[in-house]
Design an enzyme around this catalytic site. Structure first.
Site, PDB file in Angstrom:
ATOM      1  N   LYS A   1       3.984  -0.649   6.568  1.00 29.39           N
ATOM      2  CA  LYS A   1       4.263  -0.480   7.998  1.00 29.39           C
ATOM      3  C   LYS A   1       4.715  -1.807   8.584  1.00 29.39           C
ATOM      4  O   LYS A   1       3.900  -2.704   8.793  1.00 29.39           O
ATOM      5  CB  LYS A   1       3.016   0.018   8.728  1.00 29.39           C
TER       6      LYS A   1
ATOM      7  N   SER B   1      -9.276  -2.602  11.876  1.00 31.07           N
ATOM      8  CA  SER B   1      -7.857  -2.934  12.006  1.00 31.07           C
ATOM      9  C   SER B   1      -7.643  -4.444  11.996  1.00 31.07           C
ATOM     10  O   SER B   1      -8.178  -5.172  12.836  1.00 31.07           O
ATOM     11  CB  SER B   1      -7.305  -2.345  13.305  1.00 31.07           C
ATOM     12  N   ARG B   2      -6.838  -4.911  11.057  1.00 31.74           N
ATOM     13  CA  ARG B   2      -6.563  -6.356  10.971  1.00 31.74           C
ATOM     14  C   ARG B   2      -5.866  -6.864  12.224  1.00 31.74           C
ATOM     15  O   ARG B   2      -6.175  -7.941  12.733  1.00 31.74           O
ATOM     16  CB  ARG B   2      -5.679  -6.642   9.755  1.00 31.74           C
TER      17      ARG B   2
ATOM     18  N   VAL C   1      -3.152 -10.006   5.376  1.00 33.47           N
ATOM     19  CA  VAL C   1      -1.924  -9.962   6.171  1.00 33.47           C
ATOM     20  C   VAL C   1      -2.137  -9.080   7.405  1.00 33.47           C
ATOM     21  O   VAL C   1      -2.743  -8.014   7.330  1.00 33.47           O
ATOM     22  CB  VAL C   1      -0.764  -9.383   5.325  1.00 33.47           C
TER      23      VAL C   1
ATOM     24  N   TRP D   1      -4.751  -0.809   1.025  1.00 29.95           N
ATOM     25  CA  TRP D   1      -3.996   0.388   1.350  1.00 29.95           C
ATOM     26  C   TRP D   1      -3.499   1.093   0.091  1.00 29.95           C
ATOM     27  O   TRP D   1      -3.671   2.302  -0.081  1.00 29.95           O
ATOM     28  CB  TRP D   1      -2.836   0.005   2.269  1.00 29.95           C
TER      29      TRP D   1
ATOM     30  N   GLU E   1       0.391  -7.326   9.820  1.00 27.86           N
ATOM     31  CA  GLU E   1       1.824  -7.065   9.925  1.00 27.86           C
ATOM     32  C   GLU E   1       2.376  -7.309  11.327  1.00 27.86           C
ATOM     33  O   GLU E   1       3.548  -7.644  11.498  1.00 27.86           O
ATOM     34  CB  GLU E   1       2.127  -5.623   9.504  1.00 27.86           C
TER      35      GLU E   1
ATOM     36  N   ARG F   1       0.978  -7.205  -8.322  1.00 24.18           N
ATOM     37  CA  ARG F   1       1.803  -8.358  -8.712  1.00 24.18           C
ATOM     38  C   ARG F   1       0.963  -9.503  -9.268  1.00 24.18           C
ATOM     39  O   ARG F   1       1.489 -10.393  -9.936  1.00 24.18           O
ATOM     40  CB  ARG F   1       2.589  -8.854  -7.500  1.00 24.18           C
TER      41      ARG F   1
ATOM     42  N   ASP G   1      -1.665   6.842  15.550  1.00 23.88           N
ATOM     43  CA  ASP G   1      -1.837   5.594  14.810  1.00 23.88           C
ATOM     44  C   ASP G   1      -2.103   4.431  15.763  1.00 23.88           C
ATOM     45  O   ASP G   1      -2.909   3.539  15.479  1.00 23.88           O
ATOM     46  CB  ASP G   1      -0.586   5.325  13.977  1.00 23.88           C
TER      47      ASP G   1
ATOM     48  N   LYS H   1       3.303  -0.292  16.627  1.00 29.02           N
ATOM     49  CA  LYS H   1       1.894  -0.143  17.048  1.00 29.02           C
ATOM     50  C   LYS H   1       1.052  -1.328  16.592  1.00 29.02           C
ATOM     51  O   LYS H   1       0.027  -1.643  17.217  1.00 29.02           O
ATOM     52  CB  LYS H   1       1.325   1.188  16.548  1.00 29.02           C
TER      53      LYS H   1
END
Length: 330
Positions: free
Chosen positions: A103, A249-250, A274, A13, A276, A33, A239, A186
């Site tokens: 998000k 989409s994960r 990840v 992203w 979310e 990071r 969305d 969502k």
């Protein structure tokens, strides 16, 4: 007008947003990071792990978050919700304009990410950007839209100007609470939509699930002083539709795996990133109790994620509820 923008988060992203900004001729500082990951991106001018096949324009400077410096027109935060607090705390100074592209809700506290940002940087101006924005499609130049929100009109106009392009249309709003809640909730519903598909149910099932789920999102949002328009616009239903139907989409893919009987751990391992909606589902239960809102669909998705209910039993439980008047308002 060329701007100077820092993007914190070198995943798919953050990389996609950096490429979009750079194509708009802005000077971008993409910061991560993981030293090894940053070294690879610097060497190859490509994020081979999270966004392979898309070369980074030369006006993207790559480095570690601790090297970001100051003087940016705004700072985009595009890290997992669990890392937002530490990420914001690492921003030098206390008066930057922070735009949240993450998000989710903060695990453990169930706080909006704007609340988290203001706790760490009380003098910062905080906004957000959200919408049906799958990273791969953005860098491919496939047309889409987004919503930028901030209480300051001049600041939100700057965000719109920075991101607006022939393939990325940006609307604006002052409903920061709504855009954050819609973007977080969502993801949970996308897991539910994936479960339905993983169970082999049809589009009728998913259509009903998402319509009723949208009602739950809206009810909670209104209790938290969000605006109803946000949930029926780009950052809400727009969305939701993209996240709950796309194989990119994960959260949707995790839901499919859960519907097929995999555990959460197996589902997350299969996508390698990840999702979310897993953490957000737990946060939503806490918010439902705090604001006294009944959220049967979101609550059952959470119970499936926890392993307390099978996905097939969750569908049965929803279908067997007493008939009632359809109402989206609290």
């Amino acid at each position: 007008m060329s701007m100077n923008v820092a993007v914190l988060g070198a995943g798919s992203w953050g990389t996609a947003l950096s490429i979009l900004l750079a194509r708009n001729q802005h000077q971008v500082h993409l910061l991560g990071r993981d030293a090894a990951e940053i070294e690879q991106i610097q060497a190859d001018r490509e994020n081979k792990e999270y966004l392979p096949g898309h070369r980074l324009p030369e006006n993207i400077k790559i480095g570690l978050i601790e090297d970001m410096g100051t003087g940016h027109d705004f700072v985009v935060v595009a890290v997992p919700s669990s890392a937002v607090r530490a990420c914001v705390a690492s921003i030098p100074g206390d008066n930057e304009f922070i735009v949240l592209a993450s998000k989710g809700l903060e695990p453990g506290t169930s706080k909006l990410l704007s609340q988290v940002a203001k706790e760490e940087k009380p003098n910062a101006l905080v906004g957000a950007i959200s919408g049906p924005n799958l990273a791969v499609e953005i860098v491919q130049g496939i047309p889409t839209a987004a919503l930028a929100a901030c209480p300051d009109e001049t600041a939100v106009a700057k965000v719109c100007e920075a991101f607006q392009s022939r393939s990325f249309r940006v609307y604006y709003s002052d409903d920061l609470i709504g855009i954050e809640l819609a973007g977080a909730l969502k993801n949970v519903l996308a897991i539910g939509a994936g479960m339905a598909d993983g169970l082999g149910y049809g589009d009728n099932t998913k259509g009903a699930l998402l319509a009723r789920g949208l009602g739950e999102m809206t009810r909670l949002g209104l209790k938290m002083n969000a605006k109803i328009d946000t949930f029926f616009g780009i950052a809400g239903v727009g969305d939701l539709f993209a996240t709950a139907s796309s194989k990119l989409s994960r959260n949707y893919r995790v839901g499919i795996a859960l519907g097929k009987g995999q555990s959460v751990q197996e589902a997350l391992a299969s996508i390698g990133q990840v999702a979310e909606g897993i953490n957000t589902a737990e946060c939503v239960d806490a918010l439902a109790k705090q604001y006294g809102v009944e959220l049967p669909i979101l609550s059952l998705i959470h119970r499936v994620i926890q392993g307390h209910v099978k996905a097939s039993d969750a569908v049965s439980a929803l279908m067997e509820r007493e008939p009632r008047r359809e109402c989206l308002m609290p």
